[in-house]
Design an enzyme around this catalytic site. Structure first.
Site, PDB file in Angstrom:
ATOM      1  N   TRP A  87      12.475   6.717 -86.551  1.00  0.00           N
ATOM      2  CA  TRP A  87      13.396   5.652 -86.943  1.00  0.00           C
ATOM      3  C   TRP A  87      14.829   6.149 -87.075  1.00  0.00           C
ATOM      4  O   TRP A  87      15.643   5.557 -87.794  1.00  0.00           O
ATOM      5  CB  TRP A  87      12.906   4.982 -88.223  1.00  0.00           C
ATOM      6  CG  TRP A  87      11.646   4.196 -87.982  1.00  0.00           C
ATOM      7  CD1 TRP A  87      11.057   3.920 -86.780  1.00  0.00           C
ATOM      8  CD2 TRP A  87      10.812   3.578 -88.969  1.00  0.00           C
ATOM      9  NE1 TRP A  87       9.914   3.179 -86.951  1.00  0.00           N
ATOM     10  CE2 TRP A  87       9.730   2.958 -88.289  1.00  0.00           C
ATOM     11  CE3 TRP A  87      10.852   3.499 -90.353  1.00  0.00           C
ATOM     12  CZ2 TRP A  87       8.721   2.265 -88.950  1.00  0.00           C
ATOM     13  CZ3 TRP A  87       9.841   2.809 -91.029  1.00  0.00           C
ATOM     14  CH2 TRP A  87       8.796   2.192 -90.332  1.00  0.00           C
ATOM     15  N   CYS A 139       1.449   1.393 -91.383  1.00  0.00           N
ATOM     16  CA  CYS A 139       1.576  -0.054 -91.264  1.00  0.00           C
ATOM     17  C   CYS A 139       0.595  -0.603 -90.229  1.00  0.00           C
ATOM     18  O   CYS A 139      -0.164   0.125 -89.605  1.00  0.00           O
ATOM     19  CB  CYS A 139       3.010  -0.425 -90.902  1.00  0.00           C
ATOM     20  SG  CYS A 139       4.163  -0.123 -92.267  1.00  0.00           S
ATOM     21  N   HIS A 165       3.796  -9.690 -96.378  1.00  0.00           N
ATOM     22  CA  HIS A 165       4.709 -10.345 -95.449  1.00  0.00           C
ATOM     23  C   HIS A 165       4.674 -11.865 -95.602  1.00  0.00           C
ATOM     24  O   HIS A 165       5.368 -12.578 -94.874  1.00  0.00           O
ATOM     25  CB  HIS A 165       4.374  -9.959 -94.012  1.00  0.00           C
ATOM     26  CG  HIS A 165       4.560  -8.495 -93.736  1.00  0.00           C
ATOM     27  ND1 HIS A 165       5.793  -7.891 -93.756  1.00  0.00           N
ATOM     28  CD2 HIS A 165       3.674  -7.507 -93.464  1.00  0.00           C
ATOM     29  CE1 HIS A 165       5.666  -6.600 -93.493  1.00  0.00           C
ATOM     30  NE2 HIS A 165       4.392  -6.346 -93.315  1.00  0.00           N
TER      31      HIS A 165
END
Length: 327
Positions: A132, A214, A265
């Site tokens: 990232w 994730c 989420h």
């Protein structure tokens, strides 16, 4: 929980005011200590077993660490969409990575001083920091990742030296880092696993190492996940109704697993019965002595009015299933 708690407008404003010089360092740290203590007390009241400090001092799970290490630089306005309406500014790795000073110990130690329950040290793993960020291209990515791993290792050992017995090294980007060509997977997974083990492998046997990944398909990389040798892995599983655990059934994963039972989420506040049902599905794959109960991911983007009842239901679901097991 996985790690973070809500980054409310109040928290974000305090950080912005501090960064602009409109709030003193003393006032900012006092504000953060108030948030940490409130969050520790709340977790105790809800009945969680392993606590976290909430990460209120962190802007982003990669940027926060990169800002404190050598070898990184940053843009002012280089925003990249993360998901939905969430944006981040990926760091740029331009030189040798090193950690000159401790990055997380002060806040973790403060949180641990407030409670007799274990407080989990929270770190971002070397593969995710590399993945990232914009990495330098004048040396192999594996070498850069190893530099980051040695920096994280120093932090892990400092946390352990302070008595932190549970340390989580998040690697949500491990799966997404797979090369497009399948014949290159083995090389990537070999050095990615090595970097994780360098970061985590210096601790005593009794120190518990966690990692978090994730939402992803894990079947193809289960041997690599197992080779990471984390004591506990937590994964997003609620949206699939625990179907993602099929990978753990087929591979016979040897360590402990925390399949998420609260979809962070979604603004939905799950009922106790819904969460208990997911735990019962998980028990078809994972034995009770190896099953952790946790949300899918961090709670940074949620609101307190959603988080508090959801975590209360999560604890009640665990109690319900424990009673069923006794019967």
């Amino acid at each position: 929980t996985i790690g973070s708690f809500p980054q409310t407008p109040k928290v974000r404003k305090a950080r912005a005011d501090f960064n602009k010089g409109e709030m003193t360092k003393a006032d900012y740290e006092a504000f953060l200590k108030t948030e940490v203590e409130r969050t520790i007390r709340l977790q105790e009241e809800i009945g969680l077993d392993v606590l976290v400090h909430g990460e209120f001092e962190r802007n982003d799970m990669v940027q926060y660490f990169a800002e404190q290490m050598e070898g990184f630089m940053f843009t002012q306005h280089g925003w990249v969409q993360s998901f939905g309406s969430r944006y981040v500014r990926p760091p740029i790795i331009y030189g040798a990575v090193n950690r000159p000073n401790a990055m997380t110990t002060a806040w973790t130690q403060y949180a641990q001083s407030l409670t007799d329950k274990p407080v989990k040290g929270m770190l971002t793993g070397p593969v995710t920091i590399l993945q990232w960020s914009y990495a330098r291209d004048d040396q192999p990515r594996s070498r850069t990742c190893l530099e980051i791993a040695h920096a994280i290792r120093k932090e892990v050992l400092d946390l352990e030296a302070l008595g932190i017995a549970v340390i989580q090294i998040d690697e949500p980007a491990l799966r997404e880092g797979l090369p497009l060509r399948k014949e290159e997977w083995k090389d990537y997974l070999d050095w990615a696993v090595t970097c994780f083990r360098v970061a985590s492998g210096g601790v005593k046997d009794e120190t518990q190492i966690h990692t978090h990944m994730c939402y992803a398909e894990f079947n193809d990389i289960m041997p690599a996940i197992s080779a990471m040798d984390a004591d506990v892995i937590s994964i997003e599983a609620s949206r699939s109704g625990m179907q993602l655990l099929d990978a753990f059934r087929d591979f016979k994963y040897p360590n402990e697993v925390g399949p998420g039972i609260y979809d962070i989420h979604s603004p939905n506040i799950p009922a106790v019965e819904e969460m208990a049902g997911l735990l019962k599905k998980a028990l078809l794959v994972i034995s009770a002595d190896k099953l952790w109960v946790n949300p899918d991911c961090g709670l940074k983007t949620r609101k307190w009015e959603e988080v508090i009842p959801s975590l209360t239901s999560l604890v009640d679901a665990a109690k319900t299933v424990r009673l069923d097991l006794k019967d």
